[in-house]
Design a protein around this motif. Structure first.
Motif, PDB file in Angstrom:
ATOM      1  N   MET A   1       0.847  -1.203   0.000  1.00  0.00           N
ATOM      2  CA  MET A   1       0.000   0.000   0.000  1.00  0.00           C
ATOM      3  C   MET A   1       0.874   1.241   0.000  1.00  0.00           C
ATOM      4  O   MET A   1       1.892   1.293   0.665  1.00  0.00           O
ATOM      5  N   LYS A   2       0.457   2.202  -0.750  1.00  0.00           N
ATOM      6  CA  LYS A   2       1.258   3.413  -0.897  1.00  0.00           C
ATOM      7  C   LYS A   2       1.210   4.262   0.360  1.00  0.00           C
ATOM      8  O   LYS A   2       0.170   4.532   0.903  1.00  0.00           O
ATOM      9  N   ARG A   3       2.373   4.700   0.801  1.00  0.00           N
ATOM     10  CA  ARG A   3       2.438   5.662   1.888  1.00  0.00           C
ATOM     11  C   ARG A   3       3.428   6.744   1.493  1.00  0.00           C
ATOM     12  O   ARG A   3       4.546   6.779   1.968  1.00  0.00           O
ATOM     13  N   LYS A   4       3.017   7.597   0.588  1.00  0.00           N
ATOM     14  CA  LYS A   4       3.884   8.679   0.127  1.00  0.00           C
ATOM     15  C   LYS A   4       3.628   9.923   0.957  1.00  0.00           C
ATOM     16  O   LYS A   4       2.632  10.593   0.804  1.00  0.00           O
ATOM     17  N   ASN A   5       4.528  10.157   1.876  1.00  0.00           N
ATOM     18  CA  ASN A   5       4.535  11.433   2.573  1.00  0.00           C
ATOM     19  C   ASN A   5       3.213  11.734   3.256  1.00  0.00           C
ATOM     20  O   ASN A   5       2.710  12.841   3.223  1.00  0.00           O
ATOM     21  N   LEU A   6       2.598  10.716   3.884  1.00  0.00           N
ATOM     22  CA  LEU A   6       1.383  10.970   4.642  1.00  0.00           C
ATOM     23  C   LEU A   6       1.789  11.600   5.958  1.00  0.00           C
ATOM     24  O   LEU A   6       2.425  10.986   6.788  1.00  0.00           O
ATOM     25  N   TYR A   7       1.384  12.794   6.187  1.00  0.00           N
ATOM     26  CA  TYR A   7       1.736  13.464   7.423  1.00  0.00           C
ATOM     27  C   TYR A   7       0.681  14.494   7.760  1.00  0.00           C
ATOM     28  O   TYR A   7       0.003  15.011   6.901  1.00  0.00           O
ATOM     29  N   LEU A   8       0.534  14.753   9.032  1.00  0.00           N
ATOM     30  CA  LEU A   8      -0.358  15.822   9.468  1.00  0.00           C
ATOM     31  C   LEU A   8       0.341  17.128   9.201  1.00  0.00           C
ATOM     32  O   LEU A   8       1.357  17.419   9.775  1.00  0.00           O
ATOM     33  N   ALA A   9      -0.185  17.924   8.271  1.00  0.00           N
ATOM     34  CA  ALA A   9       0.497  19.155   7.887  1.00  0.00           C
ATOM     35  C   ALA A   9      -0.236  20.344   8.452  1.00  0.00           C
ATOM     36  O   ALA A   9      -1.391  20.565   8.183  1.00  0.00           O
ATOM     37  N   SER A  10       0.432  21.068   9.291  1.00  0.00           N
ATOM     38  CA  SER A  10      -0.117  22.325   9.795  1.00  0.00           C
ATOM     39  C   SER A  10       0.413  23.458   8.947  1.00  0.00           C
ATOM     40  O   SER A  10       1.246  23.277   8.067  1.00  0.00           O
ATOM     41  N   ILE A  11      -0.064  24.651   9.167  1.00  0.00           N
ATOM     42  CA  ILE A  11       0.434  25.834   8.474  1.00  0.00           C
ATOM     43  C   ILE A  11       1.897  26.058   8.812  1.00  0.00           C
ATOM     44  O   ILE A  11       2.632  26.652   8.036  1.00  0.00           O
ATOM     45  N   VAL A  12       2.348  25.555  10.020  1.00  0.00           N
ATOM     46  CA  VAL A  12       3.744  25.729  10.396  1.00  0.00           C
ATOM     47  C   VAL A  12       4.580  24.841   9.485  1.00  0.00           C
ATOM     48  O   VAL A  12       4.561  23.645   9.611  1.00  0.00           O
ATOM     49  N   LEU A 252       3.585  31.985   6.192  1.00  0.00           N
ATOM     50  CA  LEU A 252       2.841  32.636   7.262  1.00  0.00           C
ATOM     51  C   LEU A 252       1.841  31.699   7.924  1.00  0.00           C
ATOM     52  O   LEU A 252       1.233  30.845   7.265  1.00  0.00           O
ATOM     53  N   GLN A 253       1.640  31.897   9.211  1.00  0.00           N
ATOM     54  CA  GLN A 253       0.561  31.233   9.907  1.00  0.00           C
ATOM     55  C   GLN A 253      -0.754  31.889   9.496  1.00  0.00           C
ATOM     56  O   GLN A 253      -0.800  33.073   9.145  1.00  0.00           O
ATOM     57  N   ALA A 254      -1.856  31.135   9.564  1.00  0.00           N
ATOM     58  CA  ALA A 254      -3.154  31.633   9.109  1.00  0.00           C
ATOM     59  C   ALA A 254      -3.546  32.930   9.795  1.00  0.00           C
ATOM     60  O   ALA A 254      -4.106  33.837   9.171  1.00  0.00           O
ATOM     61  N   ASP A 255      -3.232  33.050  11.074  1.00  0.00           N
ATOM     62  CA  ASP A 255      -3.670  34.221  11.829  1.00  0.00           C
ATOM     63  C   ASP A 255      -2.857  35.477  11.521  1.00  0.00           C
ATOM     64  O   ASP A 255      -3.230  36.573  11.952  1.00  0.00           O
ATOM     65  N   THR A 256      -1.740  35.337  10.802  1.00  0.00           N
ATOM     66  CA  THR A 256      -0.873  36.495  10.555  1.00  0.00           C
ATOM     67  C   THR A 256      -0.881  36.953   9.102  1.00  0.00           C
ATOM     68  O   THR A 256      -0.247  37.945   8.762  1.00  0.00           O
ATOM     69  N   ILE A 257      -1.600  36.247   8.239  1.00  0.00           N
ATOM     70  CA  ILE A 257      -1.533  36.535   6.807  1.00  0.00           C
ATOM     71  C   ILE A 257      -2.008  37.942   6.475  1.00  0.00           C
ATOM     72  O   ILE A 257      -1.370  38.668   5.700  1.00  0.00           O
ATOM     73  N   GLU A 258      -3.138  38.361   7.056  1.00  0.00           N
ATOM     74  CA  GLU A 258      -3.763  39.615   6.646  1.00  0.00           C
ATOM     75  C   GLU A 258      -2.858  40.828   6.824  1.00  0.00           C
ATOM     76  O   GLU A 258      -2.921  41.785   6.052  1.00  0.00           O
ATOM     77  N   GLN A 259      -1.992  40.806   7.843  1.00  0.00           N
ATOM     78  CA  GLN A 259      -1.162  41.975   8.083  1.00  0.00           C
ATOM     79  C   GLN A 259      -0.074  42.152   7.030  1.00  0.00           C
ATOM     80  O   GLN A 259       0.546  43.221   6.942  1.00  0.00           O
ATOM     81  N   PHE A 260       0.165  41.141   6.208  1.00  0.00           N
ATOM     82  CA  PHE A 260       1.171  41.239   5.157  1.00  0.00           C
ATOM     83  C   PHE A 260       0.569  41.443   3.767  1.00  0.00           C
ATOM     84  O   PHE A 260       1.208  42.019   2.892  1.00  0.00           O
ATOM     85  N   VAL A 261      -0.653  40.964   3.551  1.00  0.00           N
ATOM     86  CA  VAL A 261      -1.225  40.934   2.205  1.00  0.00           C
ATOM     87  C   VAL A 261      -1.314  42.319   1.582  1.00  0.00           C
ATOM     88  O   VAL A 261      -0.979  42.515   0.415  1.00  0.00           O
ATOM     89  N   ASP A 262      -1.769  43.306   2.312  1.00  0.00           N
ATOM     90  CA  ASP A 262      -1.934  44.647   1.752  1.00  0.00           C
ATOM     91  C   ASP A 262      -0.837  45.616   2.189  1.00  0.00           C
ATOM     92  O   ASP A 262      -0.981  46.833   2.057  1.00  0.00           O
ATOM     93  N   ALA A 311     -12.333  30.424   9.941  1.00  0.00           N
ATOM     94  CA  ALA A 311     -11.210  29.637  10.459  1.00  0.00           C
ATOM     95  C   ALA A 311      -9.900  29.911   9.740  1.00  0.00           C
ATOM     96  O   ALA A 311      -8.829  29.783  10.334  1.00  0.00           O
ATOM     97  N   TRP A 312      -9.974  30.310   8.461  1.00  0.00           N
ATOM     98  CA  TRP A 312      -8.757  30.435   7.665  1.00  0.00           C
ATOM     99  C   TRP A 312      -8.583  31.828   7.095  1.00  0.00           C
ATOM    100  O   TRP A 312      -7.728  32.045   6.228  1.00  0.00           O
ATOM    101  N   GLY A 313      -9.389  32.784   7.556  1.00  0.00           N
ATOM    102  CA  GLY A 313      -9.242  34.167   7.116  1.00  0.00           C
ATOM    103  C   GLY A 313      -9.448  34.369   5.637  1.00  0.00           C
ATOM    104  O   GLY A 313      -8.963  35.352   5.061  1.00  0.00           O
ATOM    105  N   ARG A 387     -11.542  26.424  15.078  1.00  0.00           N
ATOM    106  CA  ARG A 387     -12.599  27.285  14.546  1.00  0.00           C
ATOM    107  C   ARG A 387     -13.420  26.565  13.468  1.00  0.00           C
ATOM    108  O   ARG A 387     -14.623  26.796  13.340  1.00  0.00           O
ATOM    109  N   THR A 388     -12.774  25.704  12.686  1.00  0.00           N
ATOM    110  CA  THR A 388     -13.523  24.894  11.718  1.00  0.00           C
ATOM    111  C   THR A 388     -14.503  23.987  12.439  1.00  0.00           C
ATOM    112  O   THR A 388     -15.665  23.838  12.011  1.00  0.00           O
TER     113      THR A 388
END
Length: 525
Positions: A1-12, A252-262, A311-313, A387-388
């Protein structure tokens, strides 16, 4: 069975950084960030994300890459052929390529890479991603044959990621157990120095040119002379360094994105096709979740756009398909025609048809003496997941279903799903290949709760055994349709990966599989 890079991926994730506020010159030294010190830079003995980003972004190259349409293209290979029964894959290699140590890249080097992974004595963590591969043979200097016990389509992703980067066999033999601290590839940068726990210094490969790949902006030599990878473990420290100009790019972490976008002092690069999926899944061994109609009603009750916003801005895409839109084979038409868009009235009607009604006027649905009270489990430590969950809880309350939220760390949460004392869970997986559908949803499923489904199981097996990428795409389309017809899970969203750079960073290019193309990067005045 394939197990290619199965990992819990956070924004970090690994964030790429560099010193800035100067115009580009041949002497530029760029400073990138490492979230942690890699345990090794030998891809045969590690699968860590940090190590992979160093190894396969800077030091090594692979036989194939995936273009922006998700199609595999030749890289170190010039072409390939698949035999009629799809158990042999023969590559013709490019000529005139050398490793950093001056030795030639050839078929022997390719065979050595993969046979080392296949060797049980190596105990390589890359072995599961090789699937049914049995042996690799150099037929001549420029021709190499991969032989499989049965067709294994996900192998193209394995070739293009983690374990697919080709190491110099001469250097591997020379350094022995210390090779992980002395990697040698054919990539745009070479290892100059590694101070454990502090930094890794890479120097430009003077013989490297990027003209092989079609998806690059710079066809010549890499522009930066050096790249220094500095270990910065704390996200807050990295963000502060970005804000002060000490670092010039960071994921960027989800909570910090908005301060950089504009903010005019920064640019943002948004990867909207990251191959992750947040989804609600069910314990199919327990009623009422064993009924596809009940699961479909749950799907129509979820306001995905509300989850994206709250949850994701807003930096995510609502998902209707069980396959992430960043995985080759995703079909948006199937998602729209067979998915469960937000429609709470339809959800209520489906539940009523199933006999779920508010018989006592308390606002909760009942059936056969059972009140619609259930538990949703998930993993703790991530505000966007919490939040989700809250959006899902509110949505289900609106249709008369009460859910209790339970979260715990991953080490406790994931094993708990092997027990039978749960109803639903909110899950997130990241993977680059449609083989993830087999890993998760071929009966009995990744948590052993799915009953046998000959139709779904047969389609998934066929997809994993169709080596031709164009033919496989049709099979993957069938798999998405079958999984939605049974509403095996309720897809919620795919979150984006957002990187902020200083305003003078040019051609910050991320390829289809999420790797930075460092040879494209340069600084303007």
């Amino acid at each position: 069975m394939k197990r290619k890079n199965l990992y819990l991926a956070s924004i970090v994730a690994l964030s790429v950084l560099m010193s800035s506020h100067v115009a580009f010159s041949a002497d530029d030294t760029l400073r990138f960030r490492l979230g942690e010190d890699p345990e090794s830079l030998y891809n045969v003995e590690t699968k860590s994300l940090t190590a992979d980003a160093v190894i396969n972004q800077y030091l090594l190259e692979r036989l194939v890459y995936f273009d922006q349409t998700g199609t595999p293209k030749p890289w170190l290979a010039e072409s390939w052929e698949v035999n009629d029964d799809q158990t042999e894959l023969v590559f013709t290699l490019r000529d005139g390529i050398a490793f950093h140590d001056g030795t030639p890249f050839d078929a022997d080097a390719v065979a050595a890479q993969f046979n080392t992974i296949l060797d049980p004595a190596t105990a390589s963590p890359q072995l599961p991603s090789m699937g049914t591969l049995e042996k690799v043979e150099a037929l001549d200097a420029k021709t190499v044959r991969f032989t499989f016990s049965e067709p294994y389509a996900p192998f193209f992703i394995a070739l293009a990621t983690e374990g697919g980067g080709i190491n110099s066999p001469t250097a591997v033999a020379k350094h022995g157990r210390d090779y992980g601290r002395n990697p040698v590839g054919t990539g745009p940068y070479m290892l100059e120095r590694w101070i454990p726990g502090t930094e890794i210094t890479l120097v430009r490969n003077p013989n490297y040119h990027q003209q092989i790949r079609d998806d690059v902006a710079n066809k010549g030599a890499p522009k930066p002379e050096k790249i220094i990878l500095t270990v910065i473990s704390e996200e807050g420290v990295a963000q502060a360094a970005l804000e002060t100009g000490e670092l010039t790019a960071a994921t960027l972490q989800a909570d910090t994105i908005e301060q950089f976008v504009d903010n005019p002092d920064f640019k943002t690069i948004i990867d909207k096709t990251h191959p992750n999926l947040v989804f609600l899944e069910f314990n199919h061994r327990r009623a009422p979740f064993d009924d596809p109609a009940f699961r479909t009603a749950i799907g129509h009750a979820i306001d995905r756009e509300a989850a994206v916003a709250a949850a994701w801005g807003g930096f995510a895409s609502a998902a209707l398909s069980p396959l992430s839109l960043g995985i080759p084979g995703f079909d948006g038409d199937i998602a729209q025609s067979h998915g469960t868009p937000f429609d709470p009235e339809k959800a209520k009607a489906l539940l009523a048809d199933l006999g779920w009604v508010d018989s006592d006027g308390d606002g909760l649905l009942d059936k056969d003496g059972k009140t619609a009270r259930f538990v949703v489990r998930s993993y703790a430590g991530f505000s966007h997941i919490e939040r989700t969950l809250q959006v899902i809880q509110s949505n289900l309350a609106d249709i008369g279903i009460e859910v209790e939220l339970e979260t715990s760390d991953w080490g406790a949460f994931y094993p708990s799903l092997l027990q039978d004392d749960w109803d639903m869970d909110l899950m997130r997986w990241t993977n680059n290949d449609a083989g993830i559908l087999t890993e998760l949803f071929h009966s009995p499923g990744h948590r052993k709760t799915l009953p046998p489904s000959p139709k779904i199981d047969d389609i998934l097996a066929r997809c994993d055994q169709t080596m031709d990428p164009s033919l496989r795409a049709g099979c993957i389309r069938d798999a998405q349709k079958a999984l939605l017809e049974e509403m095996i899970i309720v897809p919620i969203l795919t979150n984006w990966v957002v990187t902020a750079t200083q305003s003078n960073v040019e051609d910050y290019t991320i390829d289809y599989l999420g790797y930075l193309i460092p040879g494209d990067l340069w600084l303007s005045n």
